[in-house]
Write a protein that holds these residues in place. Sequence first.
Motif, PDB file in Angstrom:
ATOM      1  N   UNK A  34     -31.055 -27.012 -16.749  1.00  0.00           N
ATOM      2  CA  UNK A  34     -30.593 -28.226 -17.435  1.00  0.00           C
ATOM      3  C   UNK A  34     -29.206 -28.033 -18.027  1.00  0.00           C
ATOM      4  N   UNK A  35     -28.924 -26.814 -18.503  1.00  0.00           N
ATOM      5  CA  UNK A  35     -27.627 -26.514 -19.111  1.00  0.00           C
ATOM      6  C   UNK A  35     -26.598 -26.069 -18.082  1.00  0.00           C
ATOM      7  N   UNK A  36     -27.016 -25.943 -16.833  1.00  0.00           N
ATOM      8  CA  UNK A  36     -26.150 -25.470 -15.755  1.00  0.00           C
ATOM      9  C   UNK A  36     -25.559 -24.104 -16.077  1.00  0.00           C
ATOM     10  N   UNK A  37     -26.404 -23.224 -16.585  1.00  0.00           N
ATOM     11  CA  UNK A  37     -26.002 -21.852 -16.891  1.00  0.00           C
ATOM     12  C   UNK A  37     -26.467 -20.950 -15.756  1.00  0.00           C
ATOM     13  N   UNK A  38     -25.637 -20.824 -14.747  1.00  0.00           N
ATOM     14  CA  UNK A  38     -25.973 -20.000 -13.599  1.00  0.00           C
ATOM     15  C   UNK A  38     -25.423 -18.599 -13.811  1.00  0.00           C
ATOM     16  N   UNK A  39     -25.979 -17.610 -13.106  1.00  0.00           N
ATOM     17  CA  UNK A  39     -25.410 -16.265 -13.199  1.00  0.00           C
ATOM     18  C   UNK A  39     -23.936 -16.269 -12.755  1.00  0.00           C
ATOM     19  N   UNK A  40     -23.128 -15.518 -13.455  1.00  0.00           N
ATOM     20  CA  UNK A  40     -21.695 -15.356 -13.179  1.00  0.00           C
ATOM     21  C   UNK A  40     -20.894 -16.643 -13.368  1.00  0.00           C
ATOM     22  N   UNK A  41     -21.396 -17.579 -14.136  1.00  0.00           N
ATOM     23  CA  UNK A  41     -20.676 -18.829 -14.403  1.00  0.00           C
ATOM     24  C   UNK A  41     -19.570 -18.569 -15.414  1.00  0.00           C
ATOM     25  N   UNK A  42     -18.438 -19.152 -15.180  1.00  0.00           N
ATOM     26  CA  UNK A  42     -17.309 -19.011 -16.090  1.00  0.00           C
ATOM     27  C   UNK A  42     -17.564 -19.836 -17.352  1.00  0.00           C
ATOM     28  N   UNK A  43     -17.100 -19.332 -18.472  1.00  0.00           N
ATOM     29  CA  UNK A  43     -17.263 -20.042 -19.746  1.00  0.00           C
ATOM     30  C   UNK A  43     -16.457 -21.332 -19.727  1.00  0.00           C
ATOM     31  N   UNK A  44     -16.989 -22.361 -20.392  1.00  0.00           N
ATOM     32  CA  UNK A  44     -16.319 -23.661 -20.422  1.00  0.00           C
ATOM     33  C   UNK A  44     -15.802 -24.033 -21.796  1.00  0.00           C
ATOM     34  N   UNK A  45     -15.846 -23.101 -22.737  1.00  0.00           N
ATOM     35  CA  UNK A  45     -15.354 -23.464 -24.067  1.00  0.00           C
ATOM     36  C   UNK A  45     -13.825 -23.563 -24.033  1.00  0.00           C
ATOM     37  N   UNK A  46     -13.277 -24.612 -24.611  1.00  0.00           N
ATOM     38  CA  UNK A  46     -11.845 -24.863 -24.507  1.00  0.00           C
ATOM     39  C   UNK A  46     -10.985 -23.977 -25.410  1.00  0.00           C
ATOM     40  N   UNK A  47     -11.565 -23.374 -26.412  1.00  0.00           N
ATOM     41  CA  UNK A  47     -10.820 -22.527 -27.339  1.00  0.00           C
ATOM     42  C   UNK A  47     -11.713 -21.343 -27.701  1.00  0.00           C
ATOM     43  N   UNK A  48     -11.189 -20.133 -27.562  1.00  0.00           N
ATOM     44  CA  UNK A  48     -12.025 -18.951 -27.801  1.00  0.00           C
ATOM     45  C   UNK A  48     -12.448 -18.840 -29.259  1.00  0.00           C
ATOM     46  N   UNK A  49     -11.771 -19.493 -30.158  1.00  0.00           N
ATOM     47  CA  UNK A  49     -12.151 -19.431 -31.574  1.00  0.00           C
ATOM     48  C   UNK A  49     -13.477 -20.129 -31.846  1.00  0.00           C
ATOM     49  N   UNK A  50     -13.932 -20.985 -30.921  1.00  0.00           N
ATOM     50  CA  UNK A  50     -15.214 -21.665 -31.125  1.00  0.00           C
ATOM     51  C   UNK A  50     -16.393 -20.729 -30.955  1.00  0.00           C
ATOM     52  N   UNK A  51     -16.170 -19.523 -30.457  1.00  0.00           N
ATOM     53  CA  UNK A  51     -17.242 -18.540 -30.373  1.00  0.00           C
ATOM     54  C   UNK A  51     -17.274 -17.640 -31.593  1.00  0.00           C
ATOM     55  N   UNK A  52     -16.311 -17.807 -32.500  1.00  0.00           N
ATOM     56  CA  UNK A  52     -16.220 -16.930 -33.668  1.00  0.00           C
ATOM     57  C   UNK A  52     -16.439 -17.699 -34.967  1.00  0.00           C
ATOM     58  N   UNK A  53     -15.453 -18.526 -35.358  1.00  0.00           N
ATOM     59  CA  UNK A  53     -15.553 -19.148 -36.675  1.00  0.00           C
ATOM     60  C   UNK A  53     -14.922 -20.534 -36.775  1.00  0.00           C
TER      61      UNK A  53
END
Length: 174
Positions: free
Chosen positions: A122-141
């Motif tokens: 449902x989330x389309x999280x396949x193995x070896x899928x590239x990240x789709x977050x537009x800014x790397x800071x959204x994974x931190x703070x």
Amino acid sequence: MSNKVIYAIYNDDDILMDAVKTTRAANHHIEEVFTPFPVHGLDKALGLAPTRLAICSFLYGCVGLSFGTWMMYYIMIQDWPQDIGGKPSFSYLENMPAFVPIMFELTVFFAAHLMVITFYMRSKLWPFKQAENPDVRTTDDHFLMEVAVRDNEEELISFFQNTGAIEVKVIDKH
């Protein structure tokens, strides 16, 4: 036709929640919100429909229970009946209390494993899928709200600066 979006970046989840409510009240279309952790109430503030994953989980549990019941009946009653601990294997109902732990375990097993597969599909999280977050800071703070631009770029930039955004970027998505 260019698809422009605005990335409004926030550094506090409470400010983000207020900004989402203000943005929806102003009838601007929020494409997506990226957060480093789950923000309580954000789904309601965004107006997202409730998830149906709980229904899937119940159905998967029923499949596991049915499979466990069939498996034990076939193995212990039809295919290879055995006298274990003095209990004869003449009928399933006589032996069902001994099968309850197996039925429970298979219910949980099927529900858990099939829910993981359903979530990934449902989330389309396949193995070896590239990240789709537009800014790397959204994974931190940091928190990012993506809003579609429709010939109102300057108005939106000032609007998001007034909502408490620490950074506002206009991006041309292809």
